[in-house]
Design a protein around this motif. Structure first.
Motif, PDB file in Angstrom:
ATOM      1  N   GLU A 150       8.069   2.924  55.020  1.00 36.29           N
ATOM      2  CA  GLU A 150       8.794   1.820  54.384  1.00 36.29           C
ATOM      3  C   GLU A 150      10.113   2.293  53.780  1.00 36.29           C
ATOM      4  N   LYS A 151      10.142   3.514  53.241  1.00 33.79           N
ATOM      5  CA  LYS A 151      11.392   4.063  52.705  1.00 33.79           C
ATOM      6  C   LYS A 151      12.406   4.254  53.827  1.00 33.79           C
TER       7      LYS A 151
ATOM      8  N   MET B 167      18.154  -0.348  56.291  1.00 36.31           N
ATOM      9  CA  MET B 167      18.698  -1.618  55.820  1.00 36.31           C
ATOM     10  C   MET B 167      19.897  -1.404  54.890  1.00 36.31           C
ATOM     11  N   GLU B 168      19.809  -0.428  54.011  1.00 38.87           N
ATOM     12  CA  GLU B 168      20.891  -0.188  53.061  1.00 38.87           C
ATOM     13  C   GLU B 168      22.050   0.595  53.677  1.00 38.87           C
ATOM     14  N   ARG B 169      21.736   1.710  54.295  1.00 42.22           N
ATOM     15  CA  ARG B 169      22.774   2.592  54.825  1.00 42.22           C
ATOM     16  C   ARG B 169      23.482   1.985  56.031  1.00 42.22           C
ATOM     17  N   ASP B 170      22.690   1.403  56.936  1.00 44.45           N
ATOM     18  CA  ASP B 170      23.252   0.895  58.186  1.00 44.45           C
ATOM     19  C   ASP B 170      23.417  -0.622  58.201  1.00 44.45           C
ATOM     20  N   GLU B 171      23.138  -1.241  57.045  1.00 47.56           N
ATOM     21  CA  GLU B 171      23.296  -2.687  56.884  1.00 47.56           C
ATOM     22  C   GLU B 171      22.556  -3.487  57.947  1.00 47.56           C
ATOM     23  N   MET B 172      21.335  -3.049  58.259  1.00 50.50           N
ATOM     24  CA  MET B 172      20.491  -3.774  59.208  1.00 50.50           C
ATOM     25  C   MET B 172      19.634  -4.773  58.452  1.00 50.50           C
ATOM     26  N   ASP B 173      19.291  -5.885  59.121  1.00 47.97           N
ATOM     27  CA  ASP B 173      18.285  -6.752  58.517  1.00 47.97           C
ATOM     28  C   ASP B 173      16.922  -6.126  58.815  1.00 47.97           C
ATOM     29  N   LYS B 174      15.871  -6.645  58.199  1.00 45.66           N
ATOM     30  CA  LYS B 174      14.548  -6.023  58.321  1.00 45.66           C
ATOM     31  C   LYS B 174      14.081  -5.955  59.780  1.00 45.66           C
ATOM     32  N   SER B 175      14.309  -7.020  60.537  1.00 46.41           N
ATOM     33  CA  SER B 175      13.882  -7.054  61.942  1.00 46.41           C
ATOM     34  C   SER B 175      14.573  -5.962  62.761  1.00 46.41           C
TER      35      SER B 175
ATOM     36  N   LEU C  65      13.228  -2.502  61.710  1.00 52.74           N
ATOM     37  CA  LEU C  65      11.906  -2.246  62.301  1.00 52.74           C
ATOM     38  C   LEU C  65      12.023  -1.885  63.772  1.00 52.74           C
ATOM     39  N   ASP C  66      12.826  -2.634  64.515  1.00 53.76           N
ATOM     40  CA  ASP C  66      13.024  -2.347  65.939  1.00 53.76           C
ATOM     41  C   ASP C  66      13.620  -0.958  66.142  1.00 53.76           C
ATOM     42  N   PHE C  67      14.657  -0.642  65.361  1.00 54.12           N
ATOM     43  CA  PHE C  67      15.304   0.662  65.469  1.00 54.12           C
ATOM     44  C   PHE C  67      14.319   1.773  65.145  1.00 54.12           C
TER      45      PHE C  67
END
Length: 86
Positions: A46-47, A53-61, A64-66
């Motif tokens: 989860e970390k 999400m924070e560093r690469d500005e991804m949304d949760k979906s 998770l995929d990445f």
């Protein structure tokens, strides 16, 4: 070793062959030991998602995929790190 957190240097001392996931040092929980194998690096799943999400500005979906395809899907042998869901 200070406290309960292993440093990168201590991990390398324990198993110089242990692989690490680039960019996820803050998510290291420690090392896992299994009978018949060398200790390997263990990450907080989860970390890792939070870092993406924070560093690469991804949304949760997208995070998770990445994570599933590019990180967990990157098996490189017996010293591949593990990702723990707690």
């Amino acid at each position: 070793m200070e406290g309960t957190q292993l440093t990168i240097e201590e991990i390398i001392d324990i198993n110089p062959e242990a692989m690490m996931a680039d960019g996820f040092d803050e998510a290291i929980l420690g090392m896992c030991i299994q009978f018949g194998s060398e200790p390997i690096v263990a990450y907080d799943y989860e970390k890792c998602i939070q870092i993406l999400m924070e560093r690469d500005e991804m949304d949760k979906s997208d995070a998770l995929d990445f994570m599933e395809f590019n990180v967990i899907g990157s098996y490189v042998g017996l010293n591949t790190p593990v990702f723990i869901m707690v």
